[in-house]
Design an enzyme around this catalytic site. Structure first.
Site, short mmCIF file in Angstrom:
data_model
loop_
_atom_site.label_atom_id
_atom_site.label_comp_id
_atom_site.label_asym_id
_atom_site.label_seq_id
_atom_site.Cartn_x
_atom_site.Cartn_y
_atom_site.Cartn_z
CE LYS A 258 -3.85 -1.75 2.74
NZ LYS A 258 -4.85 -1.62 2.19
NE ARG A 332 -10.47 -9.58 -2.59
CZ ARG A 332 -10.80 -8.41 -3.11
NH1 ARG A 332 -11.53 -9.35 -4.23
NH2 ARG A 332 -11.44 -7.69 -2.91
N1 BES Z 1 -8.16 -3.87 4.07
C1 BES Z 1 -8.37 -3.69 2.53
C2 BES Z 1 -9.92 -2.59 2.38
C3 BES Z 1 -10.00 -1.74 2.82
C4 BES Z 1 -9.50 -0.17 2.58
C5 BES Z 1 -10.99 -1.54 4.43
C6 BES Z 1 -9.77 1.39 3.46
C7 BES Z 1 -11.12 0.33 4.78
C8 BES Z 1 -10.50 0.80 4.79
C9 BES Z 1 -8.20 -4.46 2.00
O1 BES Z 1 -7.52 -5.87 2.32
C10 BES Z 1 -7.79 -4.57 0.59
O2 BES Z 1 -6.22 -3.37 0.37
N2 BES Z 1 -8.28 -4.58 -1.00
C11 BES Z 1 -7.82 -3.70 -1.91
C12 BES Z 1 -8.42 -4.66 -2.99
C13 BES Z 1 -8.13 -4.67 -4.54
C14 BES Z 1 -7.04 -5.25 -4.45
C15 BES Z 1 -8.55 -5.45 -5.24
C16 BES Z 1 -8.45 -2.35 -1.98
O3 BES Z 1 -9.50 -2.35 -1.28
O4 BES Z 1 -8.14 -1.42 -2.88
ZN ZN Z 2 -6.10 -5.97 1.39
#
Ligand code: BES
Ligand code: ZN
Ligand code: ZN
Length: 494
Positions: A258, A332
């Site tokens: 991230k 997931r």
């Molecule tokens: N934990 C995150 C989702 C999230 C984002 C929770 C903001 C709380 C606040 C999740 O694991 C994630 O990173 N999801 C990605 C998915 C993508 C790579 C398809 C996302 O939402 O960007």
């Molecule tokens: Zn994630």
């Protein structure tokens, strides 16, 4: 803070201060005894506006209507304002609206929330001067309520509000202090205190269960993963429900790292698991006649030489192969194995999962709303009704066949991300759908709490940080299905 009810009239109760609600800016209500002073102070009675007149031993709080949402918010504001004072004993009347039970519960809940602050890491601790609140059961606008019933409502809502605060505390705990092992210890402590069954699986246990997806996510972390399975089994259970929670104690994104500004707050990626713990706490203390299983997948998503990679293919517990194209879509993967586990071990009547799963859900619904997804319209509708009654926001996102196709993989059964940048909340849920057996399709409900679980600014009666999203709506839904089951039960003895 202790909350009690009394058959005495408001004036008969000895207290340091009385909370008086000004409903719909109506300063002419007989309970508003300081109209002139309030006007002089510039108090208009807007929602959550407070005015403390200590000489008269009263704090006035504005409340737009007698709706439970407004009442809950006003009482939280009043208690928050009183935290600056030395008032220890507070009295208040009952502000009854359409549904007495709902308003009494909202009052008590609001007060417990108004008293909440996360100060574990502050040298100077928060002040909680109010030790006792006495609620007078005096008639309001010609409406009355049985004092014993009111007492029951207060007790119920205090249990639920405290379970919500318990969830908030765990979510707010920094990642190095709330590792997967610590989260499992929290669950064990809860099981001991509340007489729950508890099984904890370590890496070997996960291997024995063929949880290849969960294990891959956890591999690069120095903190080993844990699967926790809690069970509350009352004698008179009407249903068996399994709750599955995403427990990423930290989500760095993994090799699909991230960006710095998105990584901050990712300690909250365990909010689903923490909601499940809070719900287990509440149902066992309320002694609800439902068998409830809480299953938590606790791990970190980190980087390192042995991290799982984009291009890897993993095999989940049910044999489904998954092509990894983004290691940040890790929740997931953990949920996939945990959902398989829940179906195999529990064989539930209902299967609910809670997860801070996608940023896309926050884009779709805003920060304050939980995304509801599933195949069963009745279940989704019933649940969203319960959430509204509990004072939580939900929005339903609908599945469709075209989005489902976007998860196709050329080399495995399914891909862990969609090929499109749009519809990410739904495609994440449709990924989970690959791990729901046919007989559970209509028993399954997916709750994406990525928005409301953790918000960095206070909103309404919610503090900055964790909100405990999911706890109140689920307890309310349990109460709703219990009521329904009892209605449908044939009359006994005839
Ligand atoms: N934990 C995150 C989702 C999230 C984002 C929770 C903001 C709380 C606040 C999740 O694991 C994630 O990173 N999801 C990605 C998915 C993508 C790579 C398809 C996302 O939402 O960007
Ligand atoms: Zn994630
Ligand atoms: Zn995540």
């Amino acid at each position: 803070m202790q909350i009690e009810t009394s058959p005495q009239k408001r004036h008969e109760i000895e207290a340091d201060v009385e909370i008086v609600c000004v409903i719909d800016k109506n300063l002419d209500h007989p309970w508003v005894e300081e109209k002139d002073l309030l006007t002089m102070a510039g108090f208009e009675g807007g929602q959550d506006e407070t005015c403390l007149i200590m000489e008269k031993r009263r704090i006035y709080v504005g409340c737009d209507s007698l709706h439970h949402d407004d009442i809950r918010s006003a009482y939280a504001a009043a208690i928050r304002a009183l935290r600056k004072t030395k008032a220890e004993h507070v009295r208040t009347g009952l502000y009854l609206g359409k549904c007495s039970a709902q308003n009494i519960k909202a009052m008590a809940e609001g007060m417990v929330f108004g008293d909440y602050e996360y100060d574990t890491y502050k040298t100077e601790k928060a002040k909680h001067p109010v030790k006792k609140v006495t609620i007078s059961c005096e008639d309001f606008n010609g409406k009355s309520v049985d004092c014993d019933k009111a007492k029951g409502y207060v007790e119920t809502s205090v249990i639920v509000a405290q379970a919500t605060n318990y969830t908030r505390n765990i979510v707010n705990t920094p990642p190095d202090d709330m590792t997967p092992e610590m989260l499992a210890l929290k669950a064990i402590a809860l099981a001991e205190a509340n007489d729950l069954e508890c099984i904890v699986l370590d890496e070997k246990g996960l291997e024995a269960e063929n949880m290849g997806a969960f294990l891959a996510v956890s591999r690069a972390s120095d903190h080993p993963p844990r699967l926790v399975h809690l069970a509350y089994k009352p004698q008179n259970a009407l249903y068996k429900v399994a709750l599955v929670g995403k427990g990423l104690t930290y989500d760095s994104g993994g090799l699909s790292l991230k960006p710095a500004e998105y990584m901050v707050t990712m300690k909250s990626d365990k909010s689903g698991a923490c909601a499940v713990l809070g719900i287990m706490k509440a149902v066992s203390e309320l002694k609800l006649p439902i068998e409830v299983h809480g299953i938590i997948g606790a791990t970190e998503n980190m980087i390192g030489g042995n991290a799982y990679k984009p291009d890897d293919v993993l095999t989940a517990k049910n044999g489904t192969t998954i092509e990894i194209r983004n290691t940040d879509a890790e929740g997931r993967l953990v949920l996939a194995d945990c959902l398989c586990y829940a179906q195999e071990k529990v064989k539930p009547d209902y299967l609910l999962d809670y997860a801070t799963l996608t940023g896309a859900c926050v884009v779709a619904l805003g920060e304050y709303t939980t995304g509801l997804m599933g195949h069963d319209r009745t279940l989704k509708h019933g649940f969203s009704k319960a959430a509204t009654n509990a004072g939580e926001l939900t929005g339903t996102l609908h599945f469709n066949r075209y989005l489902k196709k976007l998860l196709k993989s050329d080399i495995a059964d399914v891909c862990n991300i969609s090929s499109s940048r749009y519809g990410g909340a739904i495609t994440a849920a449709l990924f989970l759908d690959h791990f729901i057996e046919k007989e559970y399709k209509h028993k399954w409900l997916h709750l994406d709490i990525a928005g409301p679980a953790y918000v960095e600014k206070p909103w309404g009666y919610n503090p900055a940080g964790a909100s405990g999203a999911g706890v109140r709506m689920t307890v309310k839904w349990f109460e709703q299905i219990i009521k329904q089951a009892k209605k449908e039960e044939p009359a006994s003895g005839h």
